[in-house]
Design an enzyme around this catalytic site. Sequence first.
Site, PDB file in Angstrom:
ATOM      1  N   HIS A   1      54.228  59.315  45.009  1.00 27.02           N
ATOM      2  CA  HIS A   1      54.181  60.340  46.058  1.00 27.02           C
ATOM      3  C   HIS A   1      53.637  61.664  45.529  1.00 27.02           C
ATOM      4  O   HIS A   1      53.820  62.705  46.165  1.00 27.02           O
ATOM      5  CB  HIS A   1      55.577  60.567  46.632  1.00 27.02           C
ATOM      6  CG  HIS A   1      56.235  59.325  47.140  1.00 27.02           C
ATOM      7  ND1 HIS A   1      55.650  58.514  48.079  1.00 27.02           N
ATOM      8  CD2 HIS A   1      57.424  58.751  46.829  1.00 27.02           C
ATOM      9  CE1 HIS A   1      56.448  57.488  48.338  1.00 27.02           C
ATOM     10  NE2 HIS A   1      57.522  57.604  47.583  1.00 27.02           N
TER      11      HIS A   1
ATOM     12  N   HIS B   1      56.513  54.885  52.102  1.00 29.39           N
ATOM     13  CA  HIS B   1      56.400  53.689  51.264  1.00 29.39           C
ATOM     14  C   HIS B   1      55.620  52.590  51.986  1.00 29.39           C
ATOM     15  O   HIS B   1      55.605  51.445  51.544  1.00 29.39           O
ATOM     16  CB  HIS B   1      57.784  53.151  50.908  1.00 29.39           C
ATOM     17  CG  HIS B   1      58.690  54.162  50.306  1.00 29.39           C
ATOM     18  ND1 HIS B   1      59.615  54.867  51.049  1.00 29.39           N
ATOM     19  CD2 HIS B   1      58.808  54.604  49.036  1.00 29.39           C
ATOM     20  CE1 HIS B   1      60.272  55.691  50.248  1.00 29.39           C
ATOM     21  NE2 HIS B   1      59.795  55.560  49.028  1.00 29.39           N
TER      22      HIS B   1
END
Length: 333
Positions: free
Chosen positions: A57, A219
């Site tokens: 991320h 995700h």
Amino acid sequence: MKKFINDPADVVAEALAGLAAAHPDDLRVDVSEQYIARADAPRGGKVALVSGGGSGHEPLHGGFVGTGMLDAACPGEVFTSPVPDQILAATKAVDGGAGVVHVVKNYTGDVMNFQLAAELAADEGIAVETVLVDDDVAVENSTWTAGRRGTGATLLVEKIAGARAEEGGKLAEVAAIGREVNTASASFAYALTAGTTPAAGRPGFDLPEDEIEVGVGIHGEPGRRREKLRPARELVRSALDAILEAKPVNDGDQVIVLVNGLGGTPLLELYLVYGEVATVLAERGVRVARRLVGNYVTSLDMAGMSLTVTRVTDEMIRLWDAPVRTPGLRWGA
């Protein structure tokens, strides 16, 4: 799959080594315990902020370690929560005696592991407050969570609470402003393509060329639905409808807007999206006090974007404007 890697099993460790090498004056990395800390931590009498989550991320979270934001970050393996011992080690490493705030995105593994680490820290005499981020209004009770997911608002919580800690705020005060920012925030995301994890070597899900995932998670979790690709102005209006329905903003209110790329979207498109956001909010009488456009909370190489709108007070704006010096966010310092 084409990626600049050596061995998929070593990606996170080697990326941490590279981060440390790129920012030697600002950061230190503990390779064995796998955390990133400010080079000057611990700072006596300062409330410390610790966050973390799965890698993939970036720049969240490690890229937000530094003056005015986080004191430490715990990167797990790709899309995998950091473990309690790792979080505890980071917490102890940056505790300056004034307590530690854990900023935790609302994912089941993150919540459980940070909770256990906080209990272990308390056993060692470290006071810990937790700020849970659950800003994603697309879905509830998703594949990875009980309740809403934590996404783009994490950046705003870390920046504003980090500024309060930097200027000497007490533990309860730092936690309180973090929770206030989260409560005032709502986010919504779209995916055009899936991200590709180094270990799997293929996209995380299949998405036809003419379809998008509406309300995707960071995700690659499913969103509300799939639909045909539409013009950006229509997608922006649809996302803002969902955001403002969940967290209403009134005529005359001030907001901070984050237009966030998910890793594979060019700035050309992100700025186009921001222009559409600014038009819609102006029509509703909402004043954009501050804005941020770029890749900050990503999902590897996913093409897509998320919008975050946070209704802010003058005090939040003051703290947002305070100096920050991190690899991923820097101004006034």
